[in-house]
Write a protein that holds these residues in place. Structure first.
Motif, PDB file in Angstrom:
ATOM      1  N   HIS A  58     -16.558 -14.316  46.815  1.00  0.00           N
ATOM      2  CA  HIS A  58     -17.571 -14.844  47.739  1.00  0.00           C
ATOM      3  C   HIS A  58     -17.137 -16.208  48.276  1.00  0.00           C
ATOM      4  N   SER A  61     -20.322 -21.553  47.605  1.00  0.00           N
ATOM      5  CA  SER A  61     -21.765 -21.341  47.451  1.00  0.00           C
ATOM      6  C   SER A  61     -22.508 -22.646  47.191  1.00  0.00           C
ATOM      7  N   GLU A  62     -23.822 -22.553  47.214  1.00  0.00           N
ATOM      8  CA  GLU A  62     -24.635 -23.721  46.887  1.00  0.00           C
ATOM      9  C   GLU A  62     -24.438 -24.131  45.433  1.00  0.00           C
ATOM     10  N   GLY A  81     -27.247 -19.176  47.436  1.00  0.00           N
ATOM     11  CA  GLY A  81     -26.417 -18.398  48.346  1.00  0.00           C
ATOM     12  C   GLY A  81     -25.256 -19.207  48.878  1.00  0.00           C
ATOM     13  N   LEU A  82     -24.723 -18.795  50.018  1.00  0.00           N
ATOM     14  CA  LEU A  82     -23.572 -19.472  50.598  1.00  0.00           C
ATOM     15  C   LEU A  82     -23.945 -20.846  51.144  1.00  0.00           C
ATOM     16  N   SER A  83     -23.009 -21.764  51.023  1.00  0.00           N
ATOM     17  CA  SER A  83     -23.162 -23.073  51.654  1.00  0.00           C
ATOM     18  C   SER A  83     -22.646 -22.973  53.087  1.00  0.00           C
ATOM     19  N   GLY A  86     -19.098 -22.304  52.938  1.00  0.00           N
ATOM     20  CA  GLY A  86     -18.789 -20.919  52.597  1.00  0.00           C
ATOM     21  C   GLY A  86     -18.890 -20.003  53.799  1.00  0.00           C
ATOM     22  N   ARG A 112     -24.999 -14.956  46.739  1.00  0.00           N
ATOM     23  CA  ARG A 112     -23.777 -15.451  47.375  1.00  0.00           C
ATOM     24  C   ARG A 112     -22.795 -14.322  47.710  1.00  0.00           C
ATOM     25  N   THR A 113     -22.752 -13.293  46.875  1.00  0.00           N
ATOM     26  CA  THR A 113     -21.879 -12.156  47.160  1.00  0.00           C
ATOM     27  C   THR A 113     -22.509 -11.217  48.187  1.00  0.00           C
ATOM     28  N   THR A 116     -21.966 -12.773  51.542  1.00  0.00           N
ATOM     29  CA  THR A 116     -20.556 -12.623  51.922  1.00  0.00           C
ATOM     30  C   THR A 116     -20.297 -11.203  52.422  1.00  0.00           C
ATOM     31  N   HIS A 199     -17.068 -12.225  42.024  1.00  0.00           N
ATOM     32  CA  HIS A 199     -17.052 -13.638  41.653  1.00  0.00           C
ATOM     33  C   HIS A 199     -15.711 -14.033  41.041  1.00  0.00           C
TER      34      HIS A 199
END
Length: 234
Positions: A58, A61-62, A81-83, A86, A112-113, A116, A199
């Motif tokens: 991913h 992430s945050e 989740g994603l930053s 990301g 986060r995945t 992605t 991950h």
């Protein structure tokens, strides 16, 4: 047991002669997965695989942004989740994509995945599905602590791939569930290019298992960077 000892010995001898930074990106010719305990094997013959596989970590992430461990489904499925970084990493990876075009995407159910996978799926116009077997490794009582604590777990990993210090998920258990995802896909599909989105730790363990490397040494392999993609068996 004698067969397993010979199997794993030959693999150790093979990989001792190959630069580890390169060997994991070369064809993986081993006919089965050997675990460090040498007590069981999970058959996965790359020469007769019915599908092609890619793996992707991913994007940033945050949790990475805050430098904290988020490994529990109770926290990771709906949050962290994603930053912004990301999201940018994934966009850049898609622009520079040099691998086979995925026809199917399977991802961990962590936010986060999932995010992605959805971005990649939208880019290629393909379907996605979730598989809990691709989840983050659980880090037990270290949940929510600073990510510097990973090193404490990895130090014990290097001693025993089945340890559960701090209540963490054992390395060999992670390897087993990750390989099981691939085995299940092999049974269900044929002729697909499957992208597995997971991950850092689980993917590093999976790549080590597929290469026949003693799982106590999974950290010897250079870790996948956020949004990095690796083709298996090619």
């Amino acid at each position: 047991m004698a067969y397993l000892d010979v199997c794993c010995y030959k693999k150790r001898m093979l990989f001792s002669k190959i630069d580890m930074n390169v060997s994991f990106r070369k064809p993986l010719l081993q006919s089965r997965v050997c675990f460090s305990s040498m007590s069981n094997t999970l058959p996965l013959d790359p020469l007769s695989c019915r599908n092609r596989f890619l793996v992707m970590r991913h994007g940033h992430s945050e949790a990475n942004q805050h430098g904290c461990i988020v490994s529990s489904p109770a926290r990771g499925i709906d949050s962290f989740g994603l930053s912004a970084r990301g999201r940018k990493e994934i966009s850049e990876a898609l622009v520079a994509w040099r691998w086979a075009r995925p026809t199917r995407i399977v991802h961990s159910d962590f936010l986060r995945t999932t995010q992605t996978a959805m971005r990649v799926a939208e880019h290629f116009g393909v379907a996605t599905s979730m598989d809990t077997g691709l989840r983050e490794r659980e880090f037990g009582e270290l949940e929510g602590e600073q990510d510097a604590r990973y090193a404490d777990v990895w130090a014990w990993d290097a001693v025993d791939a089945s340890h559960q210090r701090f209540g963490v998920e054992p390395v060999d258990a992670v390897a087993e569930r990750m390989v099981a995802v691939m085995q299940g896909l092999e049974k269900r599909y044929e002729g697909e290019v499957v992208l597995l989105v997971s991950h850092g730790d689980p993917l590093q363990i999976l790549l080590s298992a597929l290469a026949g490397v003693d799982l106590r040494h999974h950290r010897d392999r250079p870790p996948l960077q956020p949004a990095e993609v690796v083709a298996l068996f090619e």
